[in-house]
Design a protein around this motif. Sequence first.
Motif, PDB file in Angstrom:
ATOM      1  N   LEU A 172       3.289   5.714  -1.710  1.00 17.11           N
ATOM      2  CA  LEU A 172       3.216   7.147  -1.407  1.00 17.11           C
ATOM      3  C   LEU A 172       3.986   7.964  -2.437  1.00 17.11           C
ATOM      4  O   LEU A 172       3.551   9.052  -2.841  1.00 17.11           O
ATOM      5  N   MET A 173       5.129   7.448  -2.867  1.00 16.28           N
ATOM      6  CA  MET A 173       5.919   8.132  -3.882  1.00 16.28           C
ATOM      7  C   MET A 173       5.116   8.289  -5.175  1.00 16.28           C
ATOM      8  O   MET A 173       5.104   9.369  -5.792  1.00 16.28           O
ATOM      9  N   VAL A 174       4.426   7.231  -5.577  1.00 17.34           N
ATOM     10  CA  VAL A 174       3.626   7.274  -6.799  1.00 17.34           C
ATOM     11  C   VAL A 174       2.460   8.250  -6.652  1.00 17.34           C
ATOM     12  O   VAL A 174       2.199   9.061  -7.547  1.00 17.34           O
ATOM     13  N   ILE A 175       1.750   8.178  -5.515  1.00 19.15           N
ATOM     14  CA  ILE A 175       0.595   9.050  -5.294  1.00 19.15           C
ATOM     15  C   ILE A 175       1.003  10.514  -5.309  1.00 19.15           C
ATOM     16  O   ILE A 175       0.352  11.358  -5.951  1.00 19.15           O
ATOM     17  N   ILE A 176       2.095  10.842  -4.626  1.00 19.25           N
ATOM     18  CA  ILE A 176       2.563  12.236  -4.598  1.00 19.25           C
ATOM     19  C   ILE A 176       3.025  12.668  -5.987  1.00 19.25           C
ATOM     20  O   ILE A 176       2.771  13.791  -6.426  1.00 19.25           O
ATOM     21  N   GLY A 177       3.685  11.763  -6.694  1.00 26.96           N
ATOM     22  CA  GLY A 177       4.178  12.086  -8.028  1.00 26.96           C
ATOM     23  C   GLY A 177       3.068  12.432  -9.008  1.00 26.96           C
ATOM     24  O   GLY A 177       3.259  13.261  -9.905  1.00 26.96           O
ATOM     25  N   ILE A 182      -3.874   4.464   1.535  1.00 25.93           N
ATOM     26  CA  ILE A 182      -3.246   4.456   0.214  1.00 25.93           C
ATOM     27  C   ILE A 182      -4.170   3.817  -0.822  1.00 25.93           C
ATOM     28  O   ILE A 182      -4.295   4.305  -1.951  1.00 25.93           O
ATOM     29  N   ALA A 183      -4.848   2.732  -0.451  1.00 31.26           N
ATOM     30  CA  ALA A 183      -5.776   2.079  -1.376  1.00 31.26           C
ATOM     31  C   ALA A 183      -6.912   3.027  -1.757  1.00 31.26           C
ATOM     32  O   ALA A 183      -7.308   3.103  -2.934  1.00 31.26           O
ATOM     33  N   VAL A 184      -7.435   3.777  -0.787  1.00 29.36           N
ATOM     34  CA  VAL A 184      -8.511   4.738  -1.057  1.00 29.36           C
ATOM     35  C   VAL A 184      -8.004   5.858  -1.963  1.00 29.36           C
ATOM     36  O   VAL A 184      -8.705   6.282  -2.898  1.00 29.36           O
ATOM     37  N   VAL A 224      -4.460  -0.439  -7.650  1.00 30.26           N
ATOM     38  CA  VAL A 224      -5.378  -0.719  -6.544  1.00 30.26           C
ATOM     39  C   VAL A 224      -5.467  -2.214  -6.290  1.00 30.26           C
ATOM     40  O   VAL A 224      -5.366  -2.681  -5.145  1.00 30.26           O
ATOM     41  N   ILE A 225      -5.657  -2.994  -7.371  1.00 37.07           N
ATOM     42  CA  ILE A 225      -5.776  -4.449  -7.235  1.00 37.07           C
ATOM     43  C   ILE A 225      -4.500  -5.035  -6.644  1.00 37.07           C
ATOM     44  O   ILE A 225      -4.547  -5.865  -5.720  1.00 37.07           O
ATOM     45  N   LEU A 226      -3.358  -4.601  -7.173  1.00 36.64           N
ATOM     46  CA  LEU A 226      -2.069  -5.117  -6.709  1.00 36.64           C
ATOM     47  C   LEU A 226      -1.822  -4.728  -5.256  1.00 36.64           C
ATOM     48  O   LEU A 226      -1.397  -5.562  -4.436  1.00 36.64           O
ATOM     49  N   ALA A 241     -14.802  10.460  -6.790  1.00 36.16           N
ATOM     50  CA  ALA A 241     -13.456  11.047  -6.778  1.00 36.16           C
ATOM     51  C   ALA A 241     -13.281  11.984  -5.598  1.00 36.16           C
ATOM     52  O   ALA A 241     -12.245  11.958  -4.916  1.00 36.16           O
ATOM     53  N   GLU A 242     -14.296  12.823  -5.345  1.00 37.88           N
ATOM     54  CA  GLU A 242     -14.191  13.787  -4.248  1.00 37.88           C
ATOM     55  C   GLU A 242     -14.145  13.096  -2.884  1.00 37.88           C
ATOM     56  O   GLU A 242     -13.316  13.442  -2.040  1.00 37.88           O
ATOM     57  N   TRP A 243     -15.023  12.116  -2.675  1.00 34.21           N
ATOM     58  CA  TRP A 243     -15.060  11.439  -1.389  1.00 34.21           C
ATOM     59  C   TRP A 243     -13.856  10.535  -1.175  1.00 34.21           C
ATOM     60  O   TRP A 243     -13.344  10.427  -0.047  1.00 34.21           O
ATOM     61  N   ALA A 244     -13.372   9.897  -2.236  1.00 34.56           N
ATOM     62  CA  ALA A 244     -12.165   9.073  -2.105  1.00 34.56           C
ATOM     63  C   ALA A 244     -10.975   9.940  -1.722  1.00 34.56           C
ATOM     64  O   ALA A 244     -10.139   9.550  -0.896  1.00 34.56           O
TER      65      ALA A 244
END
Length: 219
Positions: free
Chosen positions: A80-85, A138-140, A37-39, A184-187
Amino acid sequence: MTWNIPNILTTLRLVAAPLVAVMFLYFTRPYADIFAVILFVGAAVTDWFDGYLARAWGQQTKLGTMLDPIADKAMVVIALMVIIGFSSWSPWLVLPATMILFREVFVSGLREFLGDTAGTLKVTQLAKWKTTLQMVAIAVLFSQGVFEHYFGMSIWGMDSDMVSAILSGEEPDLHGLSWKLAGAEWAGRIGLWLLWLAAGLTLISGVDYFRKAVPYLKG
């Protein structure tokens, strides 16, 4: 090549793109999520600063013009690749991500085919808005992982009855389970809504680029 401050910021953003994925190779969660997130947010901020400084200082260069969209696409595609993974492969997440990836590849292919006439596909204001929306979404979504794992750490060793009692208010919430679960739910919800909105803008801007390229594709 001219190495001014805007170009250096763009290059740092390009380097940061693969580091988002590397965070999940060398750090455990939720620390990997926090660092990502920071990066990612830091890199997204430089996306605005490098363009602003280049225009304000009259330091727009061919190098910066080339690197800027590459850095943006690398950030979005790798994130996106990381999030989906690390997700449950929900179609509600995979579909907008696929739409975004398809458009980016399609427009890049158009630009490569057009060669010297690729200047007709200059970055539009709509394309800038879709990039901004993609990065916010993506940050959210990355922040969802932070909330989830702190919630998981907080309930470590508790049985399900105790967790239910705390969340229902029957027991005191000493570890902040309620706000961590709500976060977690709202994010997840907000990130998904923003991603779908970004996917819509992405497709619209892709159609706009294709329409502009049609005269050069005839024959």
